[in-house]
Motif scaffolding. Sequence first.
Motif, short mmCIF file in Angstrom:
data_model
loop_
_atom_site.label_atom_id
_atom_site.label_comp_id
_atom_site.label_asym_id
_atom_site.label_seq_id
_atom_site.Cartn_x
_atom_site.Cartn_y
_atom_site.Cartn_z
N GLY A 1 0.78 -1.23 0.00
CA GLY A 1 0.00 0.00 0.00
C GLY A 1 0.81 1.28 0.00
N HIS A 2 2.15 1.19 0.03
CA HIS A 2 2.99 2.38 0.14
C HIS A 2 3.60 2.82 -1.19
CE1 HIS A 2 2.61 2.11 4.45
NE2 HIS A 2 3.11 0.89 4.46
N LEU A 3 3.35 2.08 -2.28
CA LEU A 3 4.03 2.39 -3.54
C LEU A 3 3.52 3.68 -4.17
CD1 LEU A 3 6.02 1.47 -5.77
CD2 LEU A 3 4.09 0.34 -6.86
N LEU A 4 2.21 3.88 -4.16
CA LEU A 4 1.61 5.00 -4.88
C LEU A 4 1.19 6.11 -3.92
CD1 LEU A 4 -0.65 2.92 -7.28
CD2 LEU A 4 1.67 3.74 -7.69
N GLY A 5 1.25 7.33 -4.40
CA GLY A 5 0.80 8.47 -3.61
C GLY A 5 -0.72 8.50 -3.53
N PRO A 6 -1.26 9.16 -2.53
CA PRO A 6 -2.72 9.18 -2.34
C PRO A 6 -3.47 9.86 -3.48
CG PRO A 6 -1.64 10.76 -0.88
CD PRO A 6 -0.55 9.93 -1.49
N ASP A 7 -2.82 10.77 -4.20
CA ASP A 7 -3.49 11.50 -5.28
C ASP A 7 -3.19 10.93 -6.67
OD1 ASP A 7 -4.56 13.31 -3.43
OD2 ASP A 7 -2.71 14.48 -3.45
N THR A 8 -2.45 9.83 -6.73
CA THR A 8 -2.11 9.23 -8.02
C THR A 8 -3.34 8.61 -8.68
OG1 THR A 8 0.14 8.72 -7.27
CG2 THR A 8 -0.67 7.51 -9.17
N THR A 9 -3.53 8.89 -9.96
CA THR A 9 -4.59 8.25 -10.73
C THR A 9 -4.05 6.95 -11.30
OG1 THR A 9 -5.60 10.35 -11.33
CG2 THR A 9 -6.10 8.46 -12.74
N VAL A 10 -4.75 5.85 -11.03
CA VAL A 10 -4.31 4.53 -11.46
C VAL A 10 -5.21 4.03 -12.58
CG1 VAL A 10 -3.86 2.15 -10.76
CG2 VAL A 10 -3.41 4.01 -9.16
N ILE A 11 -4.61 3.75 -13.74
CA ILE A 11 -5.33 3.20 -14.89
C ILE A 11 -4.84 1.78 -15.09
CG2 ILE A 11 -5.83 3.45 -17.35
CD1 ILE A 11 -5.05 6.42 -17.04
N GLN A 12 -5.76 0.83 -15.14
CA GLN A 12 -5.38 -0.57 -15.31
C GLN A 12 -5.93 -1.13 -16.62
OE1 GLN A 12 -7.12 -3.53 -12.65
NE2 GLN A 12 -5.21 -4.71 -12.65
N ILE A 13 -5.03 -1.81 -17.36
CA ILE A 13 -5.43 -2.54 -18.57
C ILE A 13 -5.23 -4.02 -18.29
CG2 ILE A 13 -5.00 -2.90 -21.03
CD1 ILE A 13 -3.74 -0.10 -21.09
N ASP A 14 -6.28 -4.82 -18.47
CA ASP A 14 -6.17 -6.24 -18.14
C ASP A 14 -7.25 -7.01 -18.87
OD1 ASP A 14 -4.56 -7.73 -15.68
OD2 ASP A 14 -6.36 -8.80 -16.31
N THR A 15 -7.00 -8.29 -19.09
CA THR A 15 -8.02 -9.13 -19.71
C THR A 15 -9.12 -9.53 -18.73
OG1 THR A 15 -6.63 -11.06 -19.27
CG2 THR A 15 -6.48 -10.08 -21.47
N ALA A 16 -8.93 -9.21 -17.46
CA ALA A 16 -10.00 -9.44 -16.48
C ALA A 16 -11.22 -8.59 -16.83
CB ALA A 16 -9.51 -9.11 -15.07
N LEU A 17 -12.35 -8.93 -16.25
CA LEU A 17 -13.58 -8.21 -16.55
C LEU A 17 -13.80 -7.00 -15.66
CD1 LEU A 17 -16.00 -11.23 -17.17
CD2 LEU A 17 -14.73 -9.87 -18.85
N GLN A 18 -13.02 -6.91 -14.58
CA GLN A 18 -13.15 -5.79 -13.66
C GLN A 18 -11.82 -5.53 -12.99
OE1 GLN A 18 -16.19 -7.09 -10.97
NE2 GLN A 18 -14.95 -8.71 -10.06
N ASP B 1 -8.54 3.52 -10.54
CA ASP B 1 -9.51 4.58 -10.81
C ASP B 1 -10.22 4.38 -12.15
OD1 ASP B 1 -8.96 6.43 -8.49
OD2 ASP B 1 -6.95 6.34 -9.37
N THR B 2 -9.44 3.98 -13.15
CA THR B 2 -10.00 3.74 -14.49
C THR B 2 -9.56 2.37 -14.97
OG1 THR B 2 -9.92 6.11 -15.02
CG2 THR B 2 -10.09 4.58 -16.88
N PHE B 3 -10.53 1.57 -15.42
CA PHE B 3 -10.22 0.20 -15.84
C PHE B 3 -10.58 0.00 -17.30
CE2 PHE B 3 -11.45 -4.27 -16.48
CZ PHE B 3 -10.24 -4.89 -16.14
N VAL B 4 -9.67 -0.62 -18.05
CA VAL B 4 -9.88 -0.94 -19.46
C VAL B 4 -9.70 -2.44 -19.63
CG1 VAL B 4 -9.11 -0.56 -21.83
CG2 VAL B 4 -9.00 1.32 -20.16
#
Length: 291
Positions: free
Chosen positions: A22-39, A46-49
């Motif tokens: 839980g310490h890697l990213l700052g609290p205000d960092t926007t996280v975008i994930q790209i994955d073959t998972a459905l969610q 924050d944003t999932f593709v």
Amino acid sequence: MGEADVVLVAGARLSPFTLRFGHLLGPDTTVIQIDTALQPTNPRVDTFVSADVKSAAEHILRMLDGGTSSEAWRAEARKRVAEGPAQTADGRLDPRALATALDAGLPERRTVVQDGGHFLGWAPMYWRIPRPQDLVMVGTAFQSIGLGLASAVGAARAVEDGRTLVLASGDGGFLMGLSDLESLIGAAHSAVVVIYNDAAYGAEIHQYGSQGLTQKPMLIPEVDFSGIARALGAESVIIRSLADLAALTDWIDAGAKGTFVADCRITSSVRAPWLSEWMAAKQAAKAAVAG
């Protein structure tokens, strides 16, 4: 990464290890994930593709039109990594200084294979890895030590001509797979074996010895891996100082043919930051359960 405005996560599951508990990213960092998972695979996203990562990456590169460079932040990251002194109070090498010196001396065209153990982060932190496929971390995937040498034999068969295979191992894991050293010597066109030899199971020393448990079962009588390697047909030296790496440099300058084993005598007094993080997270979890 803690200072980043946006982090793009491509294919990673965002486990506690990935996120440094839980310490890697700052609290205000926007996280975008790209994955073959459905969610999303973590609430931090924050944003999932939902997409194939390769196809998505190609699309993003077309959007950027080639106007990107990674050299600026890579250079900054290298400046921030702590190196430590060449040698410690016990007269043995600091693994951070050793890793830095090795990175400067190893052939640039390298494929790195790692065993598991306390040492396992020094290469990813300090060594330049040319391509994603040039870092093979079998021991980490299986949460086990002793798999490095066998993995290196397979990698030596697969690596393209002109690349040098580099195996990083601890002394405990190396002993577990020792018979595969002969196989590696026979299979490798060009290989460097780096043994982080602290005469101990380092992870156990830091995790359990630090809690007051007797360290005797965690210690290993210091093995002369260099002598064993020469007997099996490799070139090898014991590395007690950074100056001793001159023998490896000479071997590389002569063409880097065959197998070179560097038996590096490191200190057990330096605890890896990733192990400290894991130990702290474990204690925090225990305290939460107790509370």
